[in-house]
Design a protein around this motif. Structure first.
Motif, PDB file in Angstrom:
ATOM      1  N   GLY A 388       0.819  -1.201   0.000  1.00 46.62           N
ATOM      2  CA  GLY A 388       0.000   0.000   0.000  1.00 46.62           C
ATOM      3  C   GLY A 388       0.856   1.254   0.000  1.00 46.62           C
ATOM      4  N   GLU A 390       0.378   5.424   0.370  1.00 48.84           N
ATOM      5  CA  GLU A 390      -0.575   6.472   0.729  1.00 48.84           C
ATOM      6  C   GLU A 390       0.045   7.850   0.533  1.00 48.84           C
ATOM      7  OE1 GLU A 390      -1.730   5.679   4.724  1.00 48.84           O
ATOM      8  OE2 GLU A 390      -2.505   3.666   4.287  1.00 48.84           O
ATOM      9  N   TYR A 391      -0.780   8.761  -0.014  1.00 50.20           N
ATOM     10  CA  TYR A 391      -0.290  10.116  -0.258  1.00 50.20           C
ATOM     11  C   TYR A 391      -0.371  10.968   0.993  1.00 50.20           C
ATOM     12  CZ  TYR A 391      -0.615   8.765  -5.151  1.00 50.20           C
ATOM     13  OH  TYR A 391      -0.456   8.131  -6.351  1.00 50.20           O
ATOM     14  N   GLU A 457      -7.717   5.153   3.267  1.00 49.36           N
ATOM     15  CA  GLU A 457      -7.575   4.532   1.959  1.00 49.36           C
ATOM     16  C   GLU A 457      -7.469   3.022   2.128  1.00 49.36           C
ATOM     17  OE1 GLU A 457      -4.478   4.389  -1.862  1.00 49.36           O
ATOM     18  OE2 GLU A 457      -4.293   5.977  -0.350  1.00 49.36           O
ATOM     19  N   LEU A 459      -6.459  -0.863   0.981  1.00 47.37           N
ATOM     20  CA  LEU A 459      -5.350  -1.464   0.246  1.00 47.37           C
ATOM     21  C   LEU A 459      -5.800  -1.827  -1.162  1.00 47.37           C
ATOM     22  CD1 LEU A 459      -3.802  -3.813   2.945  1.00 47.37           C
ATOM     23  CD2 LEU A 459      -2.687  -1.857   1.877  1.00 47.37           C
ATOM     24  N   PRO A 460      -4.909  -1.743  -2.135  1.00 45.29           N
ATOM     25  CA  PRO A 460      -5.304  -2.049  -3.518  1.00 45.29           C
ATOM     26  C   PRO A 460      -5.501  -3.540  -3.779  1.00 45.29           C
ATOM     27  CG  PRO A 460      -2.960  -1.530  -3.403  1.00 45.29           C
ATOM     28  CD  PRO A 460      -3.515  -1.243  -2.048  1.00 45.29           C
ATOM     29  N   GLU A 480     -13.661   4.738  -8.427  1.00 45.68           N
ATOM     30  CA  GLU A 480     -13.188   5.948  -7.754  1.00 45.68           C
ATOM     31  C   GLU A 480     -14.297   6.662  -6.988  1.00 45.68           C
ATOM     32  OE1 GLU A 480     -13.474   9.417 -11.182  1.00 45.68           O
ATOM     33  OE2 GLU A 480     -11.552   8.378 -10.901  1.00 45.68           O
ATOM     34  N   THR A 614     -11.074   4.101  -2.415  1.00 44.25           N
ATOM     35  CA  THR A 614     -10.220   3.242  -3.234  1.00 44.25           C
ATOM     36  C   THR A 614      -8.956   3.969  -3.685  1.00 44.25           C
ATOM     37  OG1 THR A 614     -11.315   3.919  -5.282  1.00 44.25           O
ATOM     38  CG2 THR A 614     -12.273   2.053  -4.080  1.00 44.25           C
ATOM     39  N   GLN A 615      -8.014   3.171  -4.205  1.00 46.46           N
ATOM     40  CA  GLN A 615      -6.794   3.758  -4.740  1.00 46.46           C
ATOM     41  C   GLN A 615      -7.109   4.616  -5.973  1.00 46.46           C
ATOM     42  OE1 GLN A 615      -3.806   1.102  -6.436  1.00 46.46           O
ATOM     43  NE2 GLN A 615      -2.180   2.337  -5.550  1.00 46.46           N
ATOM     44  N   ALA A 618      -7.927   7.886  -4.728  1.00 45.35           N
ATOM     45  CA  ALA A 618      -6.733   8.565  -4.204  1.00 45.35           C
ATOM     46  C   ALA A 618      -5.961   9.226  -5.340  1.00 45.35           C
ATOM     47  CB  ALA A 618      -5.848   7.565  -3.458  1.00 45.35           C
ATOM     48  N   ASP A 619      -5.830   8.518  -6.454  1.00 48.06           N
ATOM     49  CA  ASP A 619      -5.140   9.094  -7.623  1.00 48.06           C
ATOM     50  C   ASP A 619      -5.893  10.315  -8.141  1.00 48.06           C
ATOM     51  OD1 ASP A 619      -3.238   7.100  -7.408  1.00 48.06           O
ATOM     52  OD2 ASP A 619      -4.250   5.777  -8.849  1.00 48.06           O
ATOM     53  N   PRO A 730       4.101   9.110  -2.797  1.00 50.64           N
ATOM     54  CA  PRO A 730       3.584   8.546  -1.546  1.00 50.64           C
ATOM     55  C   PRO A 730       4.439   8.944  -0.339  1.00 50.64           C
ATOM     56  CG  PRO A 730       3.554   6.892  -3.264  1.00 50.64           C
ATOM     57  CD  PRO A 730       4.302   8.064  -3.824  1.00 50.64           C
TER      58      PRO A 730
END
Length: 927
Positions: A388, A390-391, A457, A459-460, A480, A614-615, A618-619, A730
């Motif tokens: 994972g 994270e930003y 967030e 985990l992917p 998303e 979700t990831q 996050a993007d 990240p």
């Protein structure tokens, strides 16, 4: 041929020398019946013992088939007694705990005859003396005459050349005496029989030769052995080389000792129980220690999902904190860290901070860049289950939901239709806590944000998450705009989290506070019942709205305006819109599509309870906000202030008026003192954008507040670039290894970054050592597990040392009991020696006894330990969900058993040696 040549025997006492034999010279034929007569003390028995090899002459020589015995060693005498001599004693000297067949077998056993042959010869010998079919009887079940027959059978079974009889009829009646003497007479036809007796009539009736002794000298011999006969017999003798031996096997010693212990079953049982006390103590301590260690080991893989290997821009260095605490402090920390059957790492972390003597170097700062992120991504995927990244942005600032909050200044329609950010709801909850019940819970308000991580967030890796959680409603979020709720281990969300996420309003929140503080007069019971009926279906399909930064932050044009030096507005950089009245732009609807709950067997998981995005989202968030106004503002501030980690905000009370500096918002909330009360109070509140971590709160509490003049900082926060969404690299990398074994592969891989040598990334870029900044990861679980195991080991060693005292006592007791056994078995020792048994065989006899006691003590102690183990596991283990809290493994049990045996054998060494040193003559005389 047997010959005594000028034999003398002198007994040395403390006060004088006693000359028992004074130059006796005698020769004996190969087969004759010789009786030695004389008064008591004339040397008869001494002569018999010297002939039989039980006693040794002082001077002269004893010749056996022409061979001198002057240079005989103990082994030679043992072989001589076993193969040449058969003894018949006045008191029979049978071993009471052996049956008569085993008594007769003993001589053959010492000779090394096989089991099958032994039994055959022993039965033949008993049959010859008239005891056929009585093989299994014990000596105590026979008459005196029958016992003497057994003694004669034992003397003859090894086919000796010489039979020595010491008063064989002394303990028998006249009729039985005649029967025994007839039997001995028959034996003398093909053997040399030498009998010592006080009865001249008996001697004259049965003997072919009578020797009279007086004062240690031969005074008469009715049929002396002539030189002519001696020469003739020597010429007829056949010189045979025999490889004779006399050795009692360990198995025989073991059987003899086992039967002796069995004959004293009650005493043996008490000895075993007493000896096992120390074993029970030590093994019980080990069982609990290994059970706890096993529980921790089993928990480690589970803990990896909750506390992965982490690389963070800012983190606590637990190893530094750990090194500054004592083992005693660590033990106390471990004791307080157990919570609901689990290790609470948060408690350990905070306790280490408090206990640490210094905070120097307690934090790690890492410069994570694109190269390092790629390096981590290049790690072999079979090392980990999930990865994972994270930003670090704070979505609570951007996520809005409908909630029943009664802000002052809005009518009912407005309140019913507007949405509030989760940050805004958090601030309102803090204000309620500050003021409810007259401010009784005000101290908790500062920790609301620190201890609430309601939005995170996911985990992917969906498969990894679903290995720990079940989807109980809906589906797993992947898009998303999709969200999901994760429940706690009770399949619930706390009232506080439900409030922050918009499911509860301020009334439900207050109602929960009144309930838990037992203020029933202020709570709404009907509302509480409704709260308790809240279901998973109520959680599903909740709608939220996401707004990018530029829609919710309005820059204040008056910020730092020199013309407004005395105006608080000049300290406010941005105003934050925490209320969405439908006027915020660029909103995106998001929806809760799934509800997850931890699997029953999972104690630690990769996700705590709360709301997860979700990831993919996050993007999107980073893309939307990377260059937003507030993010750029914070970046600029940090770049111009060297030691700044972000942009600071604070709630300031100036001359009684409250306002904020930095980035924040203000509001007034209407709240009654009790849900049924008509008296509504309006409380002013101020919210700040940014975070105050639990560590910062803790350190702040340790350091105290700050005030200057009439201005006082009551609350503060820092908005970092990451929290504002201004960094697309990240800031936290979480690696979830498959298991503890693979964890070391992960750490070994990460260590390569700081080691010498080049690293080539999958992009083709090669990084030299000089191109890489030092980056440290945190492996908190290894440190914490090591600390816990260290504490467990210290306690285990201390307890084992304490309980080992009982082992020492048991060892001494075994030594004493073995010595008592030696004293009880003196006559048995004499019998074994008379049959040719070695001193070593006697020693083995008692070593076998201590071995048996040690083995049974160890086995009994282990059985008791396993019973205690079962009880502990069914009580404490079940009650506190600890599983097998006591679990003594098989190899530890085996080691404990061996220790029990070795200790008891060590305790018996001295008594066993004392038994081996016993004089066989004295032993046979004992009663």
């Amino acid at each position: 041929m047997l010959k005594l040549d000028n034999i003398t025997k002198i007994y040395q006492t403390k006060e004088m020398k006693v000359e028992a034999l004074k130059g006796i010279s005698l020769a004996f034929r190969k087969n004759e019946f010789v009786s030695i007569l004389g008064p008591s003390g004339c040397g008869k028995t001494t002569t018999l013992n010297i002939i039989g090899g039980l006693d040794h002459y002082t001077n002269g020589d004893l010749l056996i088939d022409g061979r001198s015995t002057k240079k005989f060693k103990d082994h030679d005498w043992d072989v001589y007694r076993n193969h040449k001599i058969g003894f018949v004693f006045q008191s029979y000297n049978l071993i009471p705990h052996e049956n008569i067949l085993e008594n007769v077998e003993l001589a053959l056993t010492i000779s090394g005859v096989s089991k099958e042959e032994r039994v055959k010869l022993a039965k033949e010998a008993l049959d010859k003396v008239g005891l056929k079919d009585m093989y299994s009887k014990k000596p105590s079940e026979l008459s005196g005459g029958q016992c003497q027959r057994v003694a004669i059978a034992r003397a003859l079974v090894n086919k000796p050349d010489i039979l020595l009889a010491d008063e064989p009829t002394g303990a028998l009646d006249s009729k039985t005496s005649v029967q025994i003497m007839d039997l001995i007479k028959e034996i003398s036809k093909d053997k040399l029989v030498i009998m010592v007796t006080h009865n001249p009539t008996l001697a004259e009736k049965y003997s072919t030769r009578i020797i009279n002794l007086l004062d240690g000298k031969v005074v008469g011999d009715t049929n002396p052995y002539s030189l002519e006969e001696e020469e003739k017999e020597r010429g007829e003798a056949v010189n045979e080389e025999e490889k004779e031996k006399a050795k009692m096997s360990w198995w025989t010693a073991f059987k003899l000792s086992a039967k002796n212990l069995l004959s004293k079953a009650k005493r043996t049982s008490l000895i075993v129980v007493a000896s096992s006390i120390g074993i029970v103590g030590v093994s019980a301590v080990l069982a609990v220690s290994q059970g706890v260690s096993g529980y921790i080991t089993n928990m480690q893989d589970d803990m990896l999902s909750g506390y992965p290997i982490e690389v963070s821009e800012n983190a606590l260095d637990l190893s530094s904190l750990l090194s500054s605490t004592t083992s005693g402090q660590q033990g106390e920390i471990v004791r307080h860290s157990w919570k609901d059957g689990k290790i609470d790492v948060q408690i350990i972390t905070e306790s280490l901070i408090k206990a640490s003597s210094t905070m120097n170097n307690a934090t790690l700062k890492n410069d994570i860049n694109e190269d390092y992120v790629q390096f981590v991504k290049d790690m072999p995927t079979d090392y980990y289950a999930a990865l994972g990244m994270e930003y670090g942005f704070d979505l609570k600032n951007n996520l809005y939901v409908h909630s029943d909050i009664r802000l002052d200044g809005y009518d009912d329609d407005e309140l019913a239709n507007q949405r509030y950010s989760i940050t805004g709801i958090t601030a309102v909850c803090a204000t309620i806590l500050e003021n409810i019940n007259g401010g009784e819970y005000a101290s908790y308000s500062s920790m609301v944000d620190s201890y609430t991580n309601a939005v995170n967030e996911a985990l992917p890796n969906e498969d990894y998450v679903l290995s720990q959680y079940d989807v109980v409603k809906g589906k797993y979020a992947t898009g998303e705009n999709e969200l999901m709720i994760v429940l706690n281990h009770q399949n619930q969300l706390t009232e506080f989290v439900l409030t922050l996420l918009g499911y509860y309003g301020q009334d439900e929140f207050a109602n929960a506070i009144y309930h838990f503080s037992k203020q029933e007069d202020k709570m709404d019971k009907e509302l509480w019942e409704k709260q308790q009926s809240f279901t998973k279906d109520d959680l599903l399909n909740q709608e939220y709205y996401y707004y990018p930064n530029d829609s919710i932050y309005q820059k204040n044009s008056s910020y730092n305006d020199p013309n407004m030096a005395n105006n608080p507005l000049a300290l406010q950089a941005y105003n934050y819109s925490f209320v969405d009245k439908g006027d915020l732009a660029n909103g995106t609807k998001m929806k809760v599509v799934g509800i997850l709950a931890p699997k029953e067997d999972m104690q630690y998981g990769s996700m705590s309870s709360g709301l997860y995005f979700t990831q993919a989202f996050a993007d999107k968030y980073v893309k939307d906000n990377l260059n937003s106004s507030v993010a750029s503002f914070v970046k600029d501030y940090v770049s111009k202030n060297e030691n700044a980690s972000g942009f600071p905000s604070a709630v300031v009370n100036y001359n009684g008026a409250e306002f904020f500096s930095g980035i924040g918002f203000m509001y007034d909330v209407n709240f009654p003192d009790g849900l049924h009360s008509q008296d509504v109070e309006t409380y002013q509140g101020t919210g700040l954008i940014g975070s105050s971590s639990s560590l910062a709160s803790l350190l702040g509490g340790m350091m105290g507040g700050t005030s200057s003049g009439e201005t006082k900082l009551s609350k503060s926060a820092i908005l970092s670039v990451r929290e504002a969404g201004g960094n697309d690299i990240p800031g936290v990398i979480k690696i979830y290894p498959n298991n503890f074994k693979d964890k070391y592969k992960v750490t070994d891989y990460l260590d390569q970054w700081v080691e010498d040598g080049n690293i080539t990334l999958s992009t083709g870029k090669t990084l030299a050592k000089a191109d890489r900044t030092e980056i440290k990861y945190t492996d908190d679980i290894s440190l914490i597990i090591a600390m816990i195991n260290g504490v467990v080991n210290i306690v285990t060693i201390a307890l084992i040392c304490f309980t080992s005292l009982s082992l020492v006592v048991s060892t001494v007791m075994i030594g004493i009991i073995t010595y008592v056994s030696v004293m009880e078995r003196i006559k048995e020792i004499g019998v074994i020696r008379s049959l040719g048994g070695r001193k070593k065989d006697v020693s083995h006899l008692f070593n076998a006894e201590t071995l048996i006691i040690g083995a049974f003590s160890g086995i009994f102690g282990l059985v008791v330990t396993y019973i205690v183990e079962i009880i502990l596991n069914l009580t404490i283990g079940v009650k506190y969900s600890l599983g097998m809290i006591a679990n003594l493994n098989w190899y530890s049990a085996l080691i404990i058993l061996l220790i029990s045996i070795l200790l008891t054998m060590a305790a018996g060494i001295i008594p066993a040696k004392a038994a081996a040193r016993q004089d066989p003559v004295d032993a046979l005389r004992s009663e």
